[in-house]
Motif scaffolding. Structure first.
Motif, PDB file in Angstrom:
ATOM      1  N   GLY A 427      -7.870  23.637  16.484  1.00 16.57           N
ATOM      2  CA  GLY A 427      -6.449  23.358  16.597  1.00 16.57           C
ATOM      3  C   GLY A 427      -5.952  23.216  18.016  1.00 16.57           C
ATOM      4  N   GLN A 428      -6.847  22.939  18.974  1.00 15.27           N
ATOM      5  CA  GLN A 428      -6.452  22.779  20.369  1.00 15.27           C
ATOM      6  C   GLN A 428      -7.061  21.488  20.907  1.00 15.27           C
ATOM      7  N   SER A 484      -8.683  21.997  12.913  1.00 12.57           N
ATOM      8  CA  SER A 484      -8.852  20.887  13.861  1.00 12.57           C
ATOM      9  C   SER A 484      -8.545  19.549  13.204  1.00 12.57           C
ATOM     10  N   GLN A 485      -9.004  19.381  11.957  1.00 13.10           N
ATOM     11  CA  GLN A 485      -8.737  18.137  11.253  1.00 13.10           C
ATOM     12  C   GLN A 485      -7.227  17.938  11.069  1.00 13.10           C
ATOM     13  N   ALA A 486      -6.532  19.006  10.718  1.00 11.53           N
ATOM     14  CA  ALA A 486      -5.081  18.917  10.522  1.00 11.53           C
ATOM     15  C   ALA A 486      -4.376  18.628  11.850  1.00 11.53           C
ATOM     16  N   TYR A 487      -4.854  19.264  12.919  1.00 11.54           N
ATOM     17  CA  TYR A 487      -4.238  19.036  14.232  1.00 11.54           C
ATOM     18  C   TYR A 487      -4.376  17.578  14.642  1.00 11.54           C
ATOM     19  N   HIS A 490      -2.100  15.287  12.758  1.00  9.35           N
ATOM     20  CA  HIS A 490      -0.721  15.388  13.267  1.00  9.35           C
ATOM     21  C   HIS A 490      -0.597  14.695  14.624  1.00  9.35           C
ATOM     22  N   LEU A 491      -1.529  14.966  15.546  1.00  8.86           N
ATOM     23  CA  LEU A 491      -1.451  14.427  16.901  1.00  8.86           C
ATOM     24  C   LEU A 491      -1.492  12.901  16.907  1.00  8.86           C
ATOM     25  N   SER A 492      -2.373  12.324  16.092  1.00  9.33           N
ATOM     26  CA  SER A 492      -2.555  10.872  16.116  1.00  9.33           C
ATOM     27  C   SER A 492      -1.306  10.106  15.678  1.00  9.33           C
ATOM     28  N   ARG A 493      -0.340  10.813  15.073  1.00  7.32           N
ATOM     29  CA  ARG A 493       0.899  10.168  14.651  1.00  7.32           C
ATOM     30  C   ARG A 493       2.059  10.426  15.622  1.00  7.32           C
ATOM     31  N   GLN A 494       1.790  11.221  16.663  1.00  8.49           N
ATOM     32  CA  GLN A 494       2.852  11.586  17.591  1.00  8.49           C
ATOM     33  C   GLN A 494       3.080  10.520  18.666  1.00  8.49           C
ATOM     34  N   PHE A 549     -23.206   8.724  14.977  1.00 15.12           N
ATOM     35  CA  PHE A 549     -22.404   9.863  14.577  1.00 15.12           C
ATOM     36  C   PHE A 549     -22.143   9.866  13.090  1.00 15.12           C
ATOM     37  N   HIS A 550     -22.183  11.046  12.477  1.00 11.96           N
ATOM     38  CA  HIS A 550     -21.976  11.203  11.045  1.00 11.96           C
ATOM     39  C   HIS A 550     -20.946  12.296  10.821  1.00 11.96           C
ATOM     40  N   SER A 551     -20.036  12.085   9.845  1.00 10.68           N
ATOM     41  CA  SER A 551     -19.023  13.101   9.528  1.00 10.68           C
ATOM     42  C   SER A 551     -19.672  14.349   8.979  1.00 10.68           C
ATOM     43  N   GLU A 552     -19.017  15.509   9.250  1.00 12.11           N
ATOM     44  CA  GLU A 552     -19.529  16.773   8.733  1.00 12.11           C
ATOM     45  C   GLU A 552     -19.193  16.914   7.269  1.00 12.11           C
TER      46      GLU A 552
END
Length: 552
Positions: A427-428, A484-487, A490-494, A549-552
Motif C-alpha cells: 500500500g505504499q 498493494s493491488q487496491a492502492y 486507486h492511484l492509476s485513476r488519480q 513477467f507473469h501475474s501472481e
C-alpha cells in the motif's frame, strides 16, 4: 456419481459465494421392486444427510450404502432414490449459491443456476467424527420445523457448517491425491512417466492436476521431474567414483548426452565438467548477495543463507550444493563454520561488525567486500581472492557484449527516453534509485530522471510528488497482496498519476510477480544484473523478445 470437484474455477470461488437454504425435508422411502419408481430430481443443489446406517441410496444410477453421519452432495438435475424404512434418519437440504453484487451496483441479487454457479464438489463426503454431522442433523431437523426466523437463521448457519465440512474433506482428499502422484513421480522420475499418467493416479483432469500441483509445490510437474533428475546427476557427479557423463545422463532418463549437458548448464549456470571440478572447493557465502558474486565464476558455495524472503530462486536451484545453512546469528554461524573448515569465507563489510570480522578471519581466509563498491568491483575482488581472475574477466567481457546487443535491440528511440521505475508494495508507492536501476541506467544507458540520481536504492513517495520523477517511459511493479493491488487501482485513476507523460499507453508497463524488482539491494551482484539484463527486452516489448513477467 463419484466424489469429485466440479470445476477448476469454482473451487477457489466457493468461499466467496453466499449460500441460501431453500428447504429441509425428511426422506421418505422411494425404492420399490415394482415398475413404478419414485425419484427426486431437484432444480437446486441438494445435501442428503444420513443419521443412521440403515437403508440404501441410488444417485444417478450409482449405488451408495448409507452410513451413520453420511453427507452426499448432489448437483441440480441428478436423480435421487432412497430406501430408508420407517426410521426418520435421513434428510434432504435444498440449497443454492449466488454472488453478491458490488455495493454500488443497483441490481437485484439473483440466485444463479447451475450454468453459472455450481458447488465445487459432488458425491459422498466422509466426515470425521460422524457425531458432527449428527449434531447438525438434529439442529436442522428441529429448527426448520419450528418455522421461526431465529430458528431458520440457525439452520442457515448449520448449512454453512456442513458445506465447510464438505470442502474440508475435499481439500484433504486433494492433498492426499497430490501427495500420491508426487510420490509416484519421485519413484519413477527416471522413466518417461507422463502428466496424464500422474493425473490419472490423482484422479484429476490434466489441467486441474497441473494447476493444483503448481499451487501446492511451487513448481510445475515436469519442472519437478527435471529437478529430481538433476539432483541425482549431481549426486553421481560428486561421488568418489563418478561415472562418465554419458552414463549419468542415461541413468537419470536422458538418452542424449549433449541434451543433458545443455540442460545441466541451463539449470545451474555451470557446465558439468566445471561443476565437478569446482565443487571440491568449499566456499562460505556469508551474506545473501555473495551467492550471486560466486555464480559467474562457476562456483556454488557449500555454505550460505538461503532464507531469502523475497524469492525462491536460490533455494530452488542450489539446495543440493548449499549443505550448510547460515543464519543471521553470528555465534551460530561461527560454530558451524569452524566445524566445516571452509577454504574461504566471503562477506560484506557493512553487515558484519568489526569484531565479528576478525573472528571469521580466524576460521578461514576471509574477504569482506565494500558495501559502497559497485558490483563489477565486487566480482573482480571475489575472483582475485579465490584465484578465478581469468573466469571473472571472461564473464565481464561476455556481459558487456550482451549489454551492447540489447542496447542495439532497444533502438535509438528507446535509448533517448528517460525511464522511471515505481514499486507498489504494501500500500505504499516507491521509486527506484540509480543503484537499484543500474542495469537500466548504466549498462543499457537509458535516461535517468534527475531526481533519481539522488537516490541509491528505494525511496517512498507521495502521489503529489510524482511529477519530480516524470519520465518518457514508466515501469510499475505491483506486489500481489490485496493492499498493494487496491492502492495501484486507486492511484492509476488519480489526477497526479494521469499528469505523468507515460501514465497510459505503450510506454507504460505494469506487472507483478517478478522477484528481480523486490529487493535489489539484497541481491546486488553480477549474477543478479545478468538475470535482469536477460529480461530487459521484455520490459520494453522488443519484437521477438518474450515478455518475462507473469501475474501472481
Amino acid at each position: 456419481m463419484n466424489s469429485h470437484p466440479i470445476s477448476d474455477l469454482q473451487h477457489n470461488a466457493a468461499g466467496q459465494v453466499c449460500y441460501k437454504l431453500l428447504n429441509v425435508e425428511p426422506v421418505k422411502s422411494m425404492l420399490s421392486g415394482g415398475p413404478d419408481r419414485n425419484f427426486i430430481q431437484s432444480s437446486s443443489h441438494v445435501l442428503l444427510l444420513s443419521k443412521t446406517s440403515y437403508g440404501r441410496l441410488v444417485i444417478n444410477g450409482q449405488y451408495y450404502p448409507l452410513r451413520q453421519g453420511g453427507v452426499y452432495v448432489c448437483p441440480p438435475g441428478q436423480l435421487i432414490e432412497a430406501e430408508t424404512g420407517n426410521e426418520p434418519g435421513h434428510m434432504l437440504l435444498h440449497f443454492e449459491g449466488f454472488y453478491m453484487p458490488a455495493p454500488m451496483e443497483e441490481q437485484e441479487v439473483v440466485l444463479h443456476t447451475e450454468e453459472v454457479w455450481r458447488f465445487p464438489f459432488a458425491g459422498e463426503a466422509v466426515i470425521h467424527p460422524a457425531s458432527a454431522v449428527i449434531h447438525l442433523f438434529d439442529l436442522l431437523h428441529a429448527g426448520w420445523s419450528q418455522g421461526k426466523q431465529s430458528s431458520r437463521l440457525r439452520c442457515e448457519a448449520g448449512l454453512l457448517e456442513l458445506l465447510s465440512l464438505v470442502l474440508g474433506y475435499q481439500e484433504q482428499q486433494m492433498e492426499l491425491a497430490l501427495e500420491t502422484a508426487k510420490m509416484e513421480l519421485e519413484r519413477n522420475y527416471k522413466e518417461d512417466i507422463t502428466i496424464d499418467q500422474l493425473a490419472g493416479i490423482a484422479g484429476l483432469s490434466r489441467f486441474h492436476f497441473m494447476r493444483l500441483f503448481k499451487e501446492r509445490y511451487g513448481k510445475g510437474i515436469m519442472e519437478y521431474r527435471t529437478e529430481l533428475r538433476l539432483m541425482e546427476a549431481k549426486r553421481m557427479m560428486t561421488s568418489p567414483s563418478a561415472p562418465s557423463l554419458a552414463v549419468i545422463a542415461e541413468a537419470i532418463g536422458y538418452k542424449n548426452e549433449t541434451y543433458f549437458r545443455n540442460l545441466f548448464k541451463k539449470q545451474t549456470g555451470i557446465p558439468p565438467a566445471a561443476y565437478q571440478k569446482n565443487q571440491k572447493c568449499k566456499i562460505a557465502a556469508y551474506s545473501w548477495m555473495n551467492i550471486g558474486q560466486l555464480l559467474p565464476l562457476q562456483m556454488i558455495p557449500f555454505a550460505a543463507p538461503v532464507d531469502h524472503y523475497w524469492t525462491d530462486y536460490y533455494r530452488n536451484r542450489y539446495s543440493y550444493e548449499i549443505k550448510l545453512l547460515l543464519s543471521h546469528q553470528y555465534e551460530f554461524n561461527r560454530e558451524i563454520l569452524r566445524k566445516a573448515e571452509p577454504d574461504y569465507i566471503i562477506g560484506v563489510d557493512h553487515f558484519i561488525p568489526a569484531e565479528e570480522q576478525q573472528k571469521l578471519k580466524d576460521i578461514a581466509p576471509t574477504l569482506l567486500l565494500p558495501w559502497k563498491g559497485e558490483w563489477r568491483e565486487h566480482l573482480s575482488l571475489t575472483a582475485a581472492f579465490i584465484g578465478k581472475e581469468e573466469e571473472g574477466g571472461r564473464w565481464l567481457e561476455r556481459y558487456e557484449q550482451k549489454a551492447a546487443i540489447i542496447r542495439k535491440q532497444l533502438g535509438p528511440a528507446t535509448r533517448r527516453d528517460t525511464v522511471a521505475v515505481f514499486i507498489v508494495s504494501k500500500g505504499q508507492l516507491y521509486v527506484w534509485g540509480r543503484k537499484a536501476g543500474t542495469v537500466l541506467y548504466n549498462d543499457l544507458q537509458l535516461g535517468m530522471p534527475p531526481a533519481v540520481a539522488d537516490i541509491d536504492w528505494l525511496e517512498p513517495i507521495d502521489a503529489q510528488h510524482l511529477d519530480r520523477y516524470d519520465a518518457d517511459r514508466v515501469l510499475v511493479h505491483v506486489e500481489g497482496d490485496p493492499l498493494s493491488q487496491a492502492y495501484w487501482s486507486h492511484l492509476s485513476r488519480q489526477r497526479d498519476w494521469k499528469r505523468l507523460a507515460a501514465a497510459c499507453g505503450p510506454k507504460l508497463q505494469v506487472f507483478s510477480g517478478n522477484d528481480l524488482f523486490k529487493a535489489p539491494w539484497n541481491e546486488y551482484s553480477a549474477h543478479y544484473c545478468e538475470r535482469f539484463l536477460d529480461e530487459a527486452p521484455g520490459l520494453f516489448r522488443i519484437a521477438g523478445a518474450a515478455l518475462p513477467f507473469h501475474s501472481e
